[in-house]
Design a protein around this motif. Structure first.
Motif, PDB file in Angstrom:
ATOM      1  N   VAL A 262       0.866  -1.182   0.000  1.00  0.00           N
ATOM      2  CA  VAL A 262       0.000   0.000   0.000  1.00  0.00           C
ATOM      3  C   VAL A 262       0.901   1.231   0.000  1.00  0.00           C
ATOM      4  CG1 VAL A 262      -1.866   1.243   1.120  1.00  0.00           C
ATOM      5  CG2 VAL A 262      -1.740  -1.260   1.326  1.00  0.00           C
ATOM      6  N   ASN A 263       0.910   1.967  -1.096  1.00  0.00           N
ATOM      7  CA  ASN A 263       1.689   3.198  -1.194  1.00  0.00           C
ATOM      8  C   ASN A 263       0.804   4.396  -0.849  1.00  0.00           C
ATOM      9  OD1 ASN A 263       4.090   1.945  -2.041  1.00  0.00           O
ATOM     10  ND2 ASN A 263       3.337   1.851  -4.146  1.00  0.00           N
ATOM     11  N   ASN A 264       1.381   5.330  -0.107  1.00  0.00           N
ATOM     12  CA  ASN A 264       0.646   6.511   0.362  1.00  0.00           C
ATOM     13  C   ASN A 264      -0.580   6.081   1.166  1.00  0.00           C
ATOM     14  OD1 ASN A 264      -0.084   9.132   0.854  1.00  0.00           O
ATOM     15  ND2 ASN A 264      -0.556   9.651  -1.272  1.00  0.00           N
ATOM     16  N   LEU A 265      -0.309   5.331   2.210  1.00  0.00           N
ATOM     17  CA  LEU A 265      -1.359   4.748   3.050  1.00  0.00           C
ATOM     18  C   LEU A 265      -2.349   5.788   3.557  1.00  0.00           C
ATOM     19  CD1 LEU A 265      -2.405   2.203   4.565  1.00  0.00           C
ATOM     20  CD2 LEU A 265      -0.838   2.825   6.423  1.00  0.00           C
ATOM     21  N   THR A 266      -1.892   6.960   3.932  1.00  0.00           N
ATOM     22  CA  THR A 266      -2.762   8.000   4.495  1.00  0.00           C
ATOM     23  C   THR A 266      -3.380   8.892   3.429  1.00  0.00           C
ATOM     24  OG1 THR A 266      -0.858   9.480   4.785  1.00  0.00           O
ATOM     25  CG2 THR A 266      -1.433   8.042   6.633  1.00  0.00           C
ATOM     26  N   ASP A 267      -3.134   8.561   2.154  1.00  0.00           N
ATOM     27  CA  ASP A 267      -3.676   9.331   1.028  1.00  0.00           C
ATOM     28  C   ASP A 267      -3.280  10.809   1.116  1.00  0.00           C
ATOM     29  OD1 ASP A 267      -4.968   9.292  -1.396  1.00  0.00           O
ATOM     30  OD2 ASP A 267      -6.935   9.772  -0.558  1.00  0.00           O
ATOM     31  N   GLU A 268      -2.009  11.028   1.423  1.00  0.00           N
ATOM     32  CA  GLU A 268      -1.466  12.380   1.554  1.00  0.00           C
ATOM     33  C   GLU A 268      -1.460  13.104   0.209  1.00  0.00           C
ATOM     34  OE1 GLU A 268       0.759  15.476   3.697  1.00  0.00           O
ATOM     35  OE2 GLU A 268      -0.468  13.775   4.309  1.00  0.00           O
ATOM     36  N   PHE A 269      -1.883  14.356   0.209  1.00  0.00           N
ATOM     37  CA  PHE A 269      -1.763  15.187  -0.998  1.00  0.00           C
ATOM     38  C   PHE A 269      -0.500  16.033  -0.863  1.00  0.00           C
ATOM     39  CE2 PHE A 269      -2.294  19.203  -3.261  1.00  0.00           C
ATOM     40  CZ  PHE A 269      -2.540  18.724  -4.543  1.00  0.00           C
ATOM     41  N   ALA A 270       0.420  15.867  -1.786  1.00  0.00           N
ATOM     42  CA  ALA A 270       1.691  16.575  -1.718  1.00  0.00           C
ATOM     43  C   ALA A 270       2.175  16.895  -3.122  1.00  0.00           C
ATOM     44  CB  ALA A 270       2.730  15.748  -0.976  1.00  0.00           C
ATOM     45  N   ILE A 271       2.884  18.002  -3.259  1.00  0.00           N
ATOM     46  CA  ILE A 271       3.399  18.459  -4.549  1.00  0.00           C
ATOM     47  C   ILE A 271       4.895  18.221  -4.607  1.00  0.00           C
ATOM     48  CG2 ILE A 271       3.756  20.487  -6.015  1.00  0.00           C
ATOM     49  CD1 ILE A 271       1.182  21.632  -4.875  1.00  0.00           C
TER      50      ILE A 271
ATOM     51  N   ILE B  39       2.175  13.763  -5.763  1.00  0.00           N
ATOM     52  CA  ILE B  39       2.505  12.347  -5.631  1.00  0.00           C
ATOM     53  C   ILE B  39       1.241  11.535  -5.917  1.00  0.00           C
ATOM     54  CG2 ILE B  39       4.335  12.798  -3.962  1.00  0.00           C
ATOM     55  CD1 ILE B  39       2.429  11.889  -1.766  1.00  0.00           C
ATOM     56  N   ASN B  40       1.403  10.267  -6.194  1.00  0.00           N
ATOM     57  CA  ASN B  40       0.245   9.412  -6.455  1.00  0.00           C
ATOM     58  C   ASN B  40      -0.615   9.282  -5.205  1.00  0.00           C
ATOM     59  OD1 ASN B  40       0.898   8.836  -9.142  1.00  0.00           O
ATOM     60  ND2 ASN B  40       2.180   7.105  -8.555  1.00  0.00           N
ATOM     61  N   PRO B  41      -1.933   9.198  -5.367  1.00  0.00           N
ATOM     62  CA  PRO B  41      -2.796   8.942  -4.215  1.00  0.00           C
ATOM     63  C   PRO B  41      -2.593   7.511  -3.734  1.00  0.00           C
ATOM     64  CG  PRO B  41      -4.063   8.845  -6.246  1.00  0.00           C
ATOM     65  CD  PRO B  41      -2.692   9.319  -6.628  1.00  0.00           C
ATOM     66  N   ARG B  42      -3.372   7.113  -2.743  1.00  0.00           N
ATOM     67  CA  ARG B  42      -3.222   5.758  -2.209  1.00  0.00           C
ATOM     68  C   ARG B  42      -3.399   4.722  -3.317  1.00  0.00           C
ATOM     69  NH1 ARG B  42      -7.438   5.493   0.821  1.00  0.00           N
ATOM     70  NH2 ARG B  42      -6.508   6.398   2.697  1.00  0.00           N
ATOM     71  N   THR B  43      -2.430   3.825  -3.407  1.00  0.00           N
ATOM     72  CA  THR B  43      -2.508   2.733  -4.380  1.00  0.00           C
ATOM     73  C   THR B  43      -2.192   1.429  -3.665  1.00  0.00           C
ATOM     74  OG1 THR B  43      -0.188   3.053  -5.036  1.00  0.00           O
ATOM     75  CG2 THR B  43      -1.862   4.180  -6.339  1.00  0.00           C
ATOM     76  N   THR B  44      -2.957   0.404  -3.989  1.00  0.00           N
ATOM     77  CA  THR B  44      -2.807  -0.892  -3.333  1.00  0.00           C
ATOM     78  C   THR B  44      -2.607  -1.979  -4.378  1.00  0.00           C
ATOM     79  OG1 THR B  44      -4.289  -0.157  -1.569  1.00  0.00           O
ATOM     80  CG2 THR B  44      -3.878  -2.519  -1.734  1.00  0.00           C
ATOM     81  N   SER B  45      -1.674  -2.879  -4.114  1.00  0.00           N
ATOM     82  CA  SER B  45      -1.445  -3.993  -5.029  1.00  0.00           C
ATOM     83  C   SER B  45      -1.311  -5.292  -4.249  1.00  0.00           C
ATOM     84  CB  SER B  45      -0.188  -3.760  -5.878  1.00  0.00           C
ATOM     85  OG  SER B  45       0.967  -3.735  -5.058  1.00  0.00           O
ATOM     86  N   LEU B  46      -1.898  -6.335  -4.777  1.00  0.00           N
ATOM     87  CA  LEU B  46      -1.813  -7.672  -4.205  1.00  0.00           C
ATOM     88  C   LEU B  46      -1.162  -8.571  -5.246  1.00  0.00           C
ATOM     89  CD1 LEU B  46      -2.553  -9.663  -1.894  1.00  0.00           C
ATOM     90  CD2 LEU B  46      -4.711 -10.076  -3.113  1.00  0.00           C
ATOM     91  N   THR B  47      -0.077  -9.251  -4.855  1.00  0.00           N
ATOM     92  CA  THR B  47       0.694 -10.042  -5.811  1.00  0.00           C
ATOM     93  C   THR B  47       0.820 -11.477  -5.341  1.00  0.00           C
ATOM     94  OG1 THR B  47       2.011  -8.079  -6.368  1.00  0.00           O
ATOM     95  CG2 THR B  47       2.891 -10.203  -7.044  1.00  0.00           C
ATOM     96  N   LEU B  48       0.587 -12.396  -6.266  1.00  0.00           N
ATOM     97  CA  LEU B  48       0.827 -13.816  -6.031  1.00  0.00           C
ATOM     98  C   LEU B  48       1.995 -14.235  -6.910  1.00  0.00           C
ATOM     99  CD1 LEU B  48      -2.838 -15.230  -6.125  1.00  0.00           C
ATOM    100  CD2 LEU B  48      -1.504 -14.579  -4.113  1.00  0.00           C
ATOM    101  N   ARG B  49       2.999 -14.849  -6.307  1.00  0.00           N
ATOM    102  CA  ARG B  49       4.162 -15.276  -7.063  1.00  0.00           C
ATOM    103  C   ARG B  49       4.401 -16.755  -6.830  1.00  0.00           C
ATOM    104  NH1 ARG B  49       9.679 -16.034  -6.242  1.00  0.00           N
ATOM    105  NH2 ARG B  49      10.978 -15.592  -8.068  1.00  0.00           N
TER     106      ARG B  49
END
Length: 248
Positions: A203-212, A231-241
């Motif tokens: 989970v990137n940018n967990l707090t959904d911070e707005f920043a320039i 910066i990008n808003p909150r983004t979540t990825s789930l990966t199976l390897r």
């Protein structure tokens, strides 16, 4: 243009796990295609002598220490760089100026059982030392940049976070408009279900911070707006390897 690059360094062991070091380096960075939009390109397509590459000189010295599960590196640096004949399309500005920067970098790590904490910070005092903005701070250059990464590992499971922060910085070299500092929080987890199957969650940018991170304008426009990149808003990825036997 022809130029000579070099790098020389030395280190001295003070005691087991402790050493000091120093290095001096000089090189250059070739000016890119933006040089074509400047008046410094001759009829035959070559650049005016002295403008096809920007020189870079750096001095650094520091101390390294390690004992068991603890590590600490401290480095002081001084850097001189050039930016010659660079054309900025968005502002239609021709940039030719020199920079100096000095500062301290600190990197540390500590481990206690299953828990590890690592981090670093860089303090920089940067200055424009020629041209129309002589004496001002370069754009997008914060005084302090830092990261902190706590990680917990137990058997097949890893859980952790990553904190990335910067302090205020100026949007442009004129030093009129400031971009606020920010703290970005990221989180991650991984589990090895079997020797071959791994599941990970990020989970990137967990707090959904707005920043320039950068802005094209040095002041507010008449409508009170600026062109900026967040910066990008909150983004979540789930990966199976799954690793086949040949990959393990």
């Amino acid at each position: 243009d022809r130029y000579t690059s070099y790098s020389a360094g030395a280190s001295w062991r003070l005691a087991p796990g402790s050493a000091v070091f120093g290095r001096i380096s000089r090189g250059a960075r070739a000016n890119a295609d933006r040089l074509l939009f400047t008046p410094f390109v001759r009829a035959d397509g070559t650049a005016v002598p002295g403008l096809s590459a920007d020189r870079i000189t750096q001095l650094e010295a520091g101390w390294k220490w390690r004992s068991g599960n603890y590590l600490l590196n401290v480095t002081a640096f001084h850097t001189e760089t050039q930016e010659q004949a660079n054309f900025e399309a968005t502002t239609q500005r021709l940039i030719s100026q020199d920079y100096e920067a000095r500062g301290i970098e600190v990197e540390a790590l500590a481990a206690w059982g299953d828990f590890t904490l690592s981090g670093n910070f860089t303090w920089t005092d940067a200055e424009i030392v020629s041209g129309a903005f002589d004496g001002r701070t370069p754009r997008r250059q914060p005084d302090l940049l830092y990261t902190l990464t706590p990680t917990w590992r137990k058997g097949r499971v890893t859980i952790g976070g990553n904190f990335v922060g910067i302090t205020d910085s100026f949007a442009q070299d004129g030093n009129v408009l400031k971009m606020p500092g920010y703290l970005q929080v990221n989180a991650f987890a991984e589990a090895r279900v079997t020797d071959a199957l791994t599941v990970s969650l990020n989970v990137n940018n967990l707090t959904d911070e707005f920043a320039i991170t950068e802005a094209e304008d040095g002041t507010l426009n008449a409508n009170g707006l600026i062109r900026a990149r967040p910066i990008n808003p909150r983004t979540t990825s789930l990966t199976l390897r799954y690793a086949f036997q040949g990959d393990r």
